[in-house]
Design an enzyme around this catalytic site. Structure first.
Site, PDB file in Angstrom:
ATOM      1  N   GLU A 122      -1.001   5.668  13.270  1.00  0.00           N
ATOM      2  CA  GLU A 122      -0.577   6.869  12.549  1.00  0.00           C
ATOM      3  C   GLU A 122      -0.693   8.106  13.440  1.00  0.00           C
ATOM      4  O   GLU A 122       0.207   8.958  13.458  1.00  0.00           O
ATOM      5  CB  GLU A 122      -1.413   7.043  11.264  1.00  0.00           C
ATOM      6  CG  GLU A 122      -0.914   8.195  10.404  1.00  0.00           C
ATOM      7  CD  GLU A 122      -1.536   8.218   9.011  1.00  0.00           C
ATOM      8  OE1 GLU A 122      -2.533   7.506   8.786  1.00  0.00           O
ATOM      9  OE2 GLU A 122      -1.011   8.965   8.152  1.00  0.00           O
ATOM     10  N   CYS A 173       0.806  -1.227   0.000  1.00  0.00           N
ATOM     11  CA  CYS A 173       0.000   0.000   0.000  1.00  0.00           C
ATOM     12  C   CYS A 173       0.834   1.269   0.000  1.00  0.00           C
ATOM     13  O   CYS A 173       0.289   2.364   0.040  1.00  0.00           O
ATOM     14  CB  CYS A 173      -0.971  -0.028   1.163  1.00  0.00           C
ATOM     15  SG  CYS A 173      -2.096  -1.426   1.025  1.00  0.00           S
ATOM     16  N   LYS A 176      -8.782   9.077   1.687  1.00  0.00           N
ATOM     17  CA  LYS A 176      -9.441   7.770   1.585  1.00  0.00           C
ATOM     18  C   LYS A 176     -10.864   7.802   2.127  1.00  0.00           C
ATOM     19  O   LYS A 176     -11.655   6.917   1.819  1.00  0.00           O
ATOM     20  CB  LYS A 176      -8.624   6.715   2.331  1.00  0.00           C
ATOM     21  CG  LYS A 176      -7.265   6.429   1.685  1.00  0.00           C
ATOM     22  CD  LYS A 176      -6.550   5.276   2.377  1.00  0.00           C
ATOM     23  CE  LYS A 176      -5.176   5.004   1.761  1.00  0.00           C
ATOM     24  NZ  LYS A 176      -4.149   6.005   2.143  1.00  0.00           N
ATOM     25  N   HIS A 182      -2.151   8.583   5.692  1.00  0.00           N
ATOM     26  CA  HIS A 182      -2.470   7.279   5.107  1.00  0.00           C
ATOM     27  C   HIS A 182      -3.928   6.979   5.450  1.00  0.00           C
ATOM     28  O   HIS A 182      -4.691   6.595   4.584  1.00  0.00           O
ATOM     29  CB  HIS A 182      -1.523   6.199   5.652  1.00  0.00           C
ATOM     30  CG  HIS A 182      -1.655   4.877   4.978  1.00  0.00           C
ATOM     31  ND1 HIS A 182      -1.549   4.733   3.618  1.00  0.00           N
ATOM     32  CD2 HIS A 182      -1.912   3.638   5.470  1.00  0.00           C
ATOM     33  CE1 HIS A 182      -1.727   3.447   3.309  1.00  0.00           C
ATOM     34  NE2 HIS A 182      -1.955   2.767   4.403  1.00  0.00           N
ATOM     35  N   PHE A 202       1.177  -3.476   4.170  1.00  0.00           N
ATOM     36  CA  PHE A 202       1.438  -4.837   4.642  1.00  0.00           C
ATOM     37  C   PHE A 202       2.878  -5.213   4.310  1.00  0.00           C
ATOM     38  O   PHE A 202       3.421  -4.808   3.285  1.00  0.00           O
ATOM     39  CB  PHE A 202       0.534  -5.839   3.924  1.00  0.00           C
ATOM     40  CG  PHE A 202      -0.883  -5.879   4.425  1.00  0.00           C
ATOM     41  CD1 PHE A 202      -1.278  -5.151   5.525  1.00  0.00           C
ATOM     42  CD2 PHE A 202      -1.827  -6.675   3.783  1.00  0.00           C
ATOM     43  CE1 PHE A 202      -2.590  -5.198   5.979  1.00  0.00           C
ATOM     44  CE2 PHE A 202      -3.144  -6.724   4.231  1.00  0.00           C
ATOM     45  CZ  PHE A 202      -3.522  -5.988   5.331  1.00  0.00           C
ATOM     46  N   HIS A 234      -9.444   3.207  -0.347  1.00  0.00           N
ATOM     47  CA  HIS A 234      -8.009   2.921  -0.356  1.00  0.00           C
ATOM     48  C   HIS A 234      -7.648   2.407  -1.749  1.00  0.00           C
ATOM     49  O   HIS A 234      -8.004   1.292  -2.114  1.00  0.00           O
ATOM     50  CB  HIS A 234      -7.698   1.883   0.712  1.00  0.00           C
ATOM     51  CG  HIS A 234      -6.233   1.656   0.936  1.00  0.00           C
ATOM     52  ND1 HIS A 234      -5.252   2.133   0.077  1.00  0.00           N
ATOM     53  CD2 HIS A 234      -5.580   0.995   1.928  1.00  0.00           C
ATOM     54  CE1 HIS A 234      -4.066   1.768   0.542  1.00  0.00           C
ATOM     55  NE2 HIS A 234      -4.238   1.087   1.648  1.00  0.00           N
TER      56      HIS A 234
END
Lengths: 447, 376
Positions: free
Chosen positions: A346, A195, A367, A335, A431, A372
């Site tokens: 975050e 990502c 997002k 993010h 990830f 996403h």
């Protein structure tokens, strides 16, 4: 550290060009400066900067019920798919290529660099991992009867009647086709850092320009991979929101009742160009990629280190790379996936980096509106960050009606806000312990 | 040496021949017969991985279980490279060590795919059927074992390498570009030390299927890469290779053993027409300066029709003493083919078999790459 909002670019007499006539610009670390001269974007909100900017600043959502494939039996039935580009059926690599083409077309046209089909720079592309999809396997299976196994599929393949499927499902094919279409130079890079891939594509372009390998780079992140199996895989990891009704309210970063991310599709493209090269041809400078930071995380395959250390170090590395400090940042493009874990980590990491300022430093998540966009996210959100700088207006975090008291942030709730923004930090975490942060700034002002 | 020269201080290799520098250097010197299996995936021969004692590099069974074979192989080879470079126990170095992995994707659950495809034949509502079966039959962690960037992720988890990682995809050229990029970053001072490589599991029908769709596989018995004109095609092999690349300055400062200097790495992308592979490779080699007579030529050639002959013609024009096809030793390992070939070249130089080596490779579908290694 420079003082607040001072340009991170120095003009020195030391760095003469070969001709010795014009002083070359160098950054705080004496390196070539990387300008942005073209931007392009496609998301579920629309095609192009204008359509996206209008929707993003109006707080609109691109999330909707999935119609591309049947959703019976699925826990999640919504996504930010891009449904307006094909009439018939298509595969993930075909949609990813189309999205990338549209975004790159917009970026390259805006830059005015090179000639159509002859882009004078390298290609760095974040592409989703691809593999053969179910309809194509079924097509092979239809050539024989009885139980299906891979030996049967192999015999069907050996007939050579399905040759185009080979190229269709090669990892390198999407970037190869984009390289052909835009005439980029050198060996195109297809990359994945999960990502944070889109941000890594930009980082690689920055590094190549700083090295002097190339004067320009076309950096793209694209993802058109919302199909049943992709959605089910994320669903089985309990990563997706299951609050399907209403779809547009599902992505709610930093909210107390956030319950997962919503898959999205899209592409972002940036033309990066050596600053003096851009100035010399009279190009409009849209901004500077001033710094990049990246850190790995060995804690877990899907979870971040509980202390947030890799994210903290990635942000600090990016600021240090830009020759800036935390006080120079005007806005954080989060993010902000809307998963319980990411948003908490975050927020904690940002507080560690920015200290008390974090209570008032605006941070918002694109997002919340576009979902996403996975492989594309880092590039899509970098494009939006440069639009934020250019327009002096911060897109909101929508669906913020139930704040999480554990993470007290100024998330620019629900409504866009006018603000002078010269320096943005854009975060991407993925990830596999991928953490990439970019420091994006306005064009420097020169004395 | 210039402190910004790029040197190889760690080599990790695992393949059908076994593991380690010495095993592979010996095979290079002796030209031993390859270890092939023509029956398990008939009619497609493969070079099967010589079983590894996984515990030696991946101590936790829970880690082993969360990986597919290609990831285990890669993590294993990366561990060998770290051991060889003397960095395995150096937490500080591993905290800044950056990684570039050339990777494909993960393995399908072949039984699940077959059962679902069979069921889809008569399903009255195919979409709902597919959803139900995938929700029920896919292992949640399978996704992570398939994701391209999770080889790098597992290197971080198992070996504690947390500098940062990037994963390149794109078949053979991903391996070329991984080494090219790592080399360029160290040479430019953008990094001091990098772990770079790839791994490929050939013992899987889903990848054979992808390659066979394009008609790229050789059927029948093994034949040497440069002697397959009658029945051209790839014979794939399970192999993993990782290299620790380091600036000469850093390597000297810590007293590291230097296997070889990686003096040049270059990549091209020709639009495949007759003659373009030869022209592209010649173009890359012409940028390498004068090549010493007696250099070892190691080729990552695939055995695919046409392009392998063009690569042979390029190699024949070099003042080389000996030509070795990586495929004749360990098979063709796609993303890992070029890293394996560079690792073999470094092993040969390290073992004193040559003072200089040229590595070439043309991807089965796209991409040309070359590297030059010299004795440090």
């Amino acid at each position: 550290m420079s003082a607040k909002n001072q340009p991170a670019v120095n003009q020195t007499a030391v760095n003469q060009t070969a001709a010795g006539q014009t002083a070359a610009h160098r950054d705080a670390k004496g390196r070539r400066v990387v300008a942005v001269t073209g931007l392009g974007i496609v998301t579920s909100l629309g095609q192009g900067k204008e359509a996206n900017w209008q929707a993003l600043t109006a707080g609109e959502s691109g999330i909707h019920r999935i119609e591309r494939f049947p959703t019976e039996g699925l826990r999640t039935t919504i996504a930010g798919t891009v449904d307006y580009l094909f009439d018939g059926s298509f595969t993930a690599p075909q949609l990813s290529e189309k999205l990338a083409t549209l975004a790159a077309d917009e970026a390259v046209s805006q830059s005015g660099l090179g000639q159509p089909g002859d882009f004078p720079g390298e290609l760095f592309m974040a592409v989703p991992p691809v593999e053969m999809e179910w309809p194509q396997k079924q097509e092979l299976a239809r050539t024989f009867e009885g139980d299906v196994d891979y030996d049967g599929l192999l015999r069907a393949a050996a007939s050579q009647k399905f040759k185009p499927m080979h190229e269709l499902f090669l990892f390198g094919a999407v970037a190869d086709h984009i390289a052909d279409r835009f005439g980029t130079k050198g060996s195109p890079i297809s990359l994945s850092t999960a990502c944070s891939s889109g941000a890594t594509a930009i980082q690689m372009g920055v590094e190549a320009i700083r090295r002097g390998d190339t004067e320009a780079a076309l950096c793209i992140g694209t993802d058109g991979s919302v199909h049943a199996e992709a959605l089910i895989r994320f669903s089985l990891l309990s990563a997706l929101s299951t609050q399907n009704d209403p779809p547009e309210a599902a992505a709610k970063p930093f909210s107390k009742n956030r319950d997962g991310f919503v898959m999205g599709e899209g592409a972002g493209a940036l033309v990066l160009e050596e600053y003096d090269h851009a100035l010399a041809r009279g190009a409009t400078i849209l901004g500077i990629v001033a710094g990049c930071g990246e850190r790995g995380d060995g804690f877990h395959r899907t979870r971040s280190s509980p202390d947030g250390k890799p994210a903290i170090l990635a942000m600090r590395d990016a600021l240090d790379d830009a020759g800036l400090g935390p006080d120079d940042v005007d806005y954080i493009n989060a993010h902000g996936t809307s998963t319980p874990e990411n948003d908490k980590m975050e927020a904690m990491s940002c507080t560690a980096v920015f200290g008390e300022r974090m209570a008032t430093l605006p941070i918002s998540s694109n997002k919340s509106m576009i979902g996403h966009t996975l492989t594309a996210a880092g590039a899509v959100e970098a494009v939006i960050s440069f639009m934020t700088i250019a327009n002096g207006r911060i897109p909101p975090t929508i669906n913020y009606t139930n704040p999480d008291p554990a993470i007290a942030l100024d998330v620019v709730p629900n409504t866009a806000r006018d603000a002078k923004v010269r320096t943005v930090i854009s975060n991407s975490f993925g990830f596999g312990g991928q953490n990439t942060c970019l420091v994006l700034t306005a064009e420097p002002t020169h004395a | 040496m210039n402190p910004h020269d790029v040197v190889i201080t760690g080599i990790g290799l695992a393949s059908s021949l076994g593991e380690g520098l010495e095993t592979h250097a010996q095979a290079l010197a002796s030209g031993a017969a390859p270890n092939t299996d023509a029956t398990s995936f008939a009619p497609y021969p493969v070079h099967p991985l010589k079983p590894l004692e996984l515990d030696r590099q991946i101590p936790k069974k829970s880690d082993q279980r969360q990986m597919e074979p290609w990831q285990r192989l890669g993590v294993y080879a990366a561990g060998l490279a770290l051991d060889d470079a003397g960095l395995k126990e150096d937490a500080e170095a591993k905290g800044v060590l950056q990684v570039i992995v050339a990777a494909g994707g993960g393995e399908r659950d072949h039984a699940v795919d077959g059962a679902i495809l069979t069921g889809l034949r008569d399903a009255s509502e195919p979409g709902a059927f597919l959803n139900e079966r995938l929700m029920g039959d896919l292992r949640p962690t399978l996704f992570l074992a398939q994701l391209s960037n999770l080889l790098a992720g597992n290197i971080a988890i198992v070996h504690g390498v947390t500098g940062a990682s990037r994963t390149f995809m794109g078949e053979e050229q991903a391996g070329v570009d991984a080494i090219r990029t790592a080399h360029a970053r160290i040479a430019a001072g953008q990094a001091e030390v990098m772990l770079v490589g790839g791994a490929y599991n050939a013992e899987r029908r889903d990848m054979l299927l992808l390659l066979e769709l394009g008609g790229f596989l050789r059927k029948g018995e093994f034949a040497p890469v440069f002697a397959r004109e009658a029945t051209p095609g790839l014979i794939t092999g399970s192999a993993g290779a990782f290299l620790v690349l380091e600036s000469a300055g850093r390597a000297a400062a810590r007293g590291a053993k230097i296997h070889a200097r990686l003096s040049h790495v270059a990549a091209a992308r020709s639009k495949r027409q007759p003659g373009t592979v030869e022209a592209a490779l010649n173009g890359l080699l012409s940028g390498f300066g004068a090549i010493a007579p007696g250099a070892l030529a190691i080729s990552a050639a695939t055995g695919a029709a046409g392009i392998t002959a063009e690569e042979a013609s390029v190699i024949a024009a070099l003042p080389q003493a000996r030509r070795v096809a990586t495929g004749d030793l360990v098979g063709h390992a796609l993303e890992a083919a070029f890293p394996v070939s560079v690792a073999l070249a470094a092993a040969a130089i390290s073992a004193g078999q040559a003072k200089e080596a040229i590595v070439t490779g043309a991807g089965h579908w796209r991409g040309e790459g070359a590297a030059r290694l010299v004795k440090a």
